[in-house]
Design a protein around this motif. Sequence first.
Motif, PDB file in Angstrom:
ATOM      1  N   GLN A 142       0.343  -7.209 -14.285  1.00 43.07           N
ATOM      2  CA  GLN A 142       1.294  -6.099 -14.324  1.00 43.07           C
ATOM      3  C   GLN A 142       2.556  -6.636 -14.976  1.00 43.07           C
ATOM      4  OE1 GLN A 142       1.025  -5.404 -10.014  1.00 43.07           O
ATOM      5  NE2 GLN A 142       3.205  -5.866  -9.859  1.00 43.07           N
ATOM      6  N   PRO A 143       3.361  -5.746 -15.563  1.00 41.76           N
ATOM      7  CA  PRO A 143       4.505  -6.205 -16.363  1.00 41.76           C
ATOM      8  C   PRO A 143       5.492  -7.107 -15.625  1.00 41.76           C
ATOM      9  CG  PRO A 143       4.138  -3.849 -16.661  1.00 41.76           C
ATOM     10  CD  PRO A 143       3.202  -4.302 -15.585  1.00 41.76           C
ATOM     11  N   ASN A 144       5.705  -6.891 -14.319  1.00 42.13           N
ATOM     12  CA  ASN A 144       6.712  -7.685 -13.614  1.00 42.13           C
ATOM     13  C   ASN A 144       6.145  -8.952 -12.969  1.00 42.13           C
ATOM     14  OD1 ASN A 144       5.256  -6.171 -11.787  1.00 42.13           O
ATOM     15  ND2 ASN A 144       7.006  -5.593 -10.543  1.00 42.13           N
ATOM     16  N   LEU A 145       4.888  -9.281 -13.250  1.00 43.74           N
ATOM     17  CA  LEU A 145       4.298 -10.531 -12.763  1.00 43.74           C
ATOM     18  C   LEU A 145       4.460 -11.614 -13.820  1.00 43.74           C
ATOM     19  CD1 LEU A 145       0.884  -9.688 -11.035  1.00 43.74           C
ATOM     20  CD2 LEU A 145       2.808 -10.899 -10.037  1.00 43.74           C
ATOM     21  N   PRO A 146       4.835 -12.831 -13.416  1.00 43.70           N
ATOM     22  CA  PRO A 146       5.005 -13.896 -14.405  1.00 43.70           C
ATOM     23  C   PRO A 146       3.696 -14.348 -15.051  1.00 43.70           C
ATOM     24  CG  PRO A 146       5.514 -14.700 -12.195  1.00 43.70           C
ATOM     25  CD  PRO A 146       5.224 -13.245 -12.076  1.00 43.70           C
ATOM     26  N   ARG A 147       2.561 -14.095 -14.412  1.00 48.07           N
ATOM     27  CA  ARG A 147       1.261 -14.459 -14.979  1.00 48.07           C
ATOM     28  C   ARG A 147       0.167 -13.675 -14.285  1.00 48.07           C
ATOM     29  NH1 ARG A 147       0.091 -20.564 -13.967  1.00 48.07           N
ATOM     30  NH2 ARG A 147       1.963 -20.578 -15.160  1.00 48.07           N
ATOM     31  N   GLN A 180     -14.733 -11.204  12.857  1.00 49.60           N
ATOM     32  CA  GLN A 180     -13.625 -11.296  11.910  1.00 49.60           C
ATOM     33  C   GLN A 180     -14.155 -11.167  10.489  1.00 49.60           C
ATOM     34  OE1 GLN A 180     -10.318 -11.466  12.861  1.00 49.60           O
ATOM     35  NE2 GLN A 180     -11.318 -10.992  14.804  1.00 49.60           N
ATOM     36  N   GLU A 181     -14.029  -9.972   9.944  1.00 49.77           N
ATOM     37  CA  GLU A 181     -14.503  -9.713   8.579  1.00 49.77           C
ATOM     38  C   GLU A 181     -13.557 -10.351   7.565  1.00 49.77           C
ATOM     39  OE1 GLU A 181     -14.582  -5.498   8.138  1.00 49.77           O
ATOM     40  OE2 GLU A 181     -15.955  -5.211   9.804  1.00 49.77           O
ATOM     41  N   ALA A 182     -14.117 -10.786   6.464  1.00 47.22           N
ATOM     42  CA  ALA A 182     -13.311 -11.326   5.368  1.00 47.22           C
ATOM     43  C   ALA A 182     -12.430 -10.228   4.791  1.00 47.22           C
ATOM     44  CB  ALA A 182     -14.215 -11.899   4.287  1.00 47.22           C
ATOM     45  N   GLU A 183     -11.270 -10.620   4.272  1.00 51.15           N
ATOM     46  CA  GLU A 183     -10.342  -9.693   3.639  1.00 51.15           C
ATOM     47  C   GLU A 183     -10.137 -10.094   2.189  1.00 51.15           C
ATOM     48  OE1 GLU A 183      -6.669  -8.783   5.995  1.00 51.15           O
ATOM     49  OE2 GLU A 183      -7.243 -10.661   6.944  1.00 51.15           O
ATOM     50  N   LEU A 184      -9.824  -9.122   1.342  1.00 51.10           N
ATOM     51  CA  LEU A 184      -9.449  -9.450  -0.027  1.00 51.10           C
ATOM     52  C   LEU A 184      -8.160 -10.273  -0.006  1.00 51.10           C
ATOM     53  CD1 LEU A 184     -10.075  -6.047  -1.847  1.00 51.10           C
ATOM     54  CD2 LEU A 184     -11.314  -8.173  -2.209  1.00 51.10           C
ATOM     55  N   GLU A 185      -8.106 -11.287  -0.849  1.00 54.36           N
ATOM     56  CA  GLU A 185      -6.953 -12.181  -0.892  1.00 54.36           C
ATOM     57  C   GLU A 185      -6.430 -12.331  -2.319  1.00 54.36           C
ATOM     58  OE1 GLU A 185      -5.481 -13.229   1.719  1.00 54.36           O
ATOM     59  OE2 GLU A 185      -7.007 -13.169   3.290  1.00 54.36           O
ATOM     60  N   TRP A 186      -5.111 -12.506  -2.435  1.00 55.73           N
ATOM     61  CA  TRP A 186      -4.472 -12.824  -3.715  1.00 55.73           C
ATOM     62  C   TRP A 186      -4.628 -14.310  -4.008  1.00 55.73           C
ATOM     63  CZ3 TRP A 186      -3.204  -9.009  -6.703  1.00 55.73           C
ATOM     64  CH2 TRP A 186      -2.678  -7.824  -6.206  1.00 55.73           C
ATOM     65  N   VAL A 187      -4.802 -14.662  -5.283  1.00 58.06           N
ATOM     66  CA  VAL A 187      -4.897 -16.060  -5.706  1.00 58.06           C
ATOM     67  C   VAL A 187      -4.004 -16.249  -6.931  1.00 58.06           C
ATOM     68  CG1 VAL A 187      -6.430 -17.917  -6.469  1.00 58.06           C
ATOM     69  CG2 VAL A 187      -7.285 -16.174  -4.883  1.00 58.06           C
ATOM     70  N   LEU A 188      -3.144 -17.267  -6.875  1.00 61.57           N
ATOM     71  CA  LEU A 188      -2.239 -17.586  -7.977  1.00 61.57           C
ATOM     72  C   LEU A 188      -2.647 -18.915  -8.605  1.00 61.57           C
ATOM     73  CD1 LEU A 188       0.353 -17.238  -9.684  1.00 61.57           C
ATOM     74  CD2 LEU A 188       1.622 -18.250  -7.770  1.00 61.57           C
ATOM     75  N   PRO A 189      -3.235 -18.887  -9.825  1.00 58.03           N
ATOM     76  CA  PRO A 189      -3.615 -20.135 -10.504  1.00 58.03           C
ATOM     77  C   PRO A 189      -2.376 -20.864 -11.057  1.00 58.03           C
ATOM     78  CG  PRO A 189      -4.854 -18.251 -11.354  1.00 58.03           C
ATOM     79  CD  PRO A 189      -3.731 -17.710 -10.536  1.00 58.03           C
ATOM     80  N   LEU A 190      -2.286 -22.147 -10.757  1.00 56.96           N
ATOM     81  CA  LEU A 190      -1.201 -23.001 -11.247  1.00 56.96           C
ATOM     82  C   LEU A 190      -1.785 -24.321 -11.710  1.00 56.96           C
ATOM     83  CD1 LEU A 190       1.306 -22.691  -8.250  1.00 56.96           C
ATOM     84  CD2 LEU A 190       1.465 -21.527 -10.436  1.00 56.96           C
ATOM     85  N   ALA A 229       6.666  -8.586  -6.770  1.00 62.71           N
ATOM     86  CA  ALA A 229       5.818  -7.739  -7.612  1.00 62.71           C
ATOM     87  C   ALA A 229       4.550  -7.267  -6.903  1.00 62.71           C
ATOM     88  CB  ALA A 229       5.437  -8.489  -8.890  1.00 62.71           C
ATOM     89  N   LEU A 230       4.111  -7.997  -5.875  1.00 61.77           N
ATOM     90  CA  LEU A 230       2.825  -7.706  -5.241  1.00 61.77           C
ATOM     91  C   LEU A 230       2.964  -6.849  -3.988  1.00 61.77           C
ATOM     92  CD1 LEU A 230       1.071 -11.197  -5.336  1.00 61.77           C
ATOM     93  CD2 LEU A 230       0.710  -9.257  -6.863  1.00 61.77           C
ATOM     94  N   ASP A 231       1.920  -6.094  -3.713  1.00 69.34           N
ATOM     95  CA  ASP A 231       1.774  -5.454  -2.414  1.00 69.34           C
ATOM     96  C   ASP A 231       1.158  -6.486  -1.481  1.00 69.34           C
ATOM     97  OD1 ASP A 231       2.693  -2.940  -3.243  1.00 69.34           O
ATOM     98  OD2 ASP A 231       0.701  -2.364  -3.962  1.00 69.34           O
ATOM     99  N   ALA A 232       1.297  -6.275  -0.176  1.00 70.32           N
ATOM    100  CA  ALA A 232       0.727  -7.221   0.788  1.00 70.32           C
ATOM    101  C   ALA A 232      -0.789  -7.282   0.661  1.00 70.32           C
ATOM    102  CB  ALA A 232       1.124  -6.838   2.213  1.00 70.32           C
ATOM    103  N   SER A 268      -0.618  -2.406   8.568  1.00 68.18           N
ATOM    104  CA  SER A 268       0.826  -2.272   8.376  1.00 68.18           C
ATOM    105  C   SER A 268       1.606  -3.567   8.620  1.00 68.18           C
ATOM    106  CB  SER A 268       1.369  -1.168   9.284  1.00 68.18           C
ATOM    107  OG  SER A 268       1.168  -1.514  10.649  1.00 68.18           O
ATOM    108  N   ARG A 269       1.087  -4.475   9.435  1.00 66.42           N
ATOM    109  CA  ARG A 269       1.806  -5.719   9.734  1.00 66.42           C
ATOM    110  C   ARG A 269       1.395  -6.885   8.852  1.00 66.42           C
ATOM    111  NH1 ARG A 269       1.875  -6.461  16.211  1.00 66.42           N
ATOM    112  NH2 ARG A 269       3.313  -4.806  16.727  1.00 66.42           N
ATOM    113  N   ARG A 270       0.484  -6.662   7.934  1.00 65.31           N
ATOM    114  CA  ARG A 270       0.057  -7.773   7.085  1.00 65.31           C
ATOM    115  C   ARG A 270       1.225  -8.215   6.221  1.00 65.31           C
ATOM    116  NH1 ARG A 270      -5.181  -8.989   3.304  1.00 65.31           N
ATOM    117  NH2 ARG A 270      -4.149 -10.510   1.995  1.00 65.31           N
ATOM    118  N   GLY A 271       1.554  -9.478   6.327  1.00 58.14           N
ATOM    119  CA  GLY A 271       2.611 -10.036   5.497  1.00 58.14           C
ATOM    120  C   GLY A 271       2.065 -10.409   4.126  1.00 58.14           C
ATOM    121  N   LYS A 272       2.988 -10.571   3.203  1.00 59.06           N
ATOM    122  CA  LYS A 272       2.566 -10.980   1.866  1.00 59.06           C
ATOM    123  C   LYS A 272       2.205 -12.455   1.890  1.00 59.06           C
ATOM    124  CE  LYS A 272       5.269  -7.613  -0.694  1.00 59.06           C
ATOM    125  NZ  LYS A 272       6.287  -7.427  -1.750  1.00 59.06           N
TER     126      LYS A 272
END
Length: 161
Positions: free
Chosen positions: A33-38, A75-85, A102-105, A129-133
């Motif tokens: 998305q435009p406001n993400l650095p990568r 405990q079901e798996a959840e979708l997760e964000w991953v940042l490659p560095l 830039a991201l939603d939780a 609703s309580r999921r943190g980023k």
Amino acid sequence: MTTLNQRTSALTAIVLNNLQHQHDWTALHPHTQPNLPRTLLYGLPPKRLYVHPDEQVEIIRAEKEMGNGGAGIPQEAELEWVLPLHLSEKWSPAQFAAVFDALDARPPRSREITKEEEERSPWLAYKGSRRGKRVLLATVQDDSTVTYYWMHDGLVKPRQN
């Protein structure tokens, strides 16, 4: 600038390959998305990777109330964000803050948790609703080894063992 884009594309491809073929993640997608650095990735790990400490307490409380002979709450798996560095990159707190801003939780296509579900099972609020980023940092070394670290937006108290 093209070499920077080529490097980040190569990092993303290495991490995507590692998650898919070494760690059995599914439903992996690149996210730009435009406001993400990568480009980031999001996907579904084979098992749940993170339990918030307060959620852990709620689950233990609910399991005690159920008293079903030790068969815990699944405990079901959840979708997760991953940042490659890359290991050699020097990221500032401001750059990480830009990612979190830039991201939603929850990544796209995450299962919606309704208010009724949260009221019935308070521990589900940590998937709703309580999921943190949070983002899983995928740090690639020169030999293509990938090491993963959790990074949270803000302070998170440590888990109980």
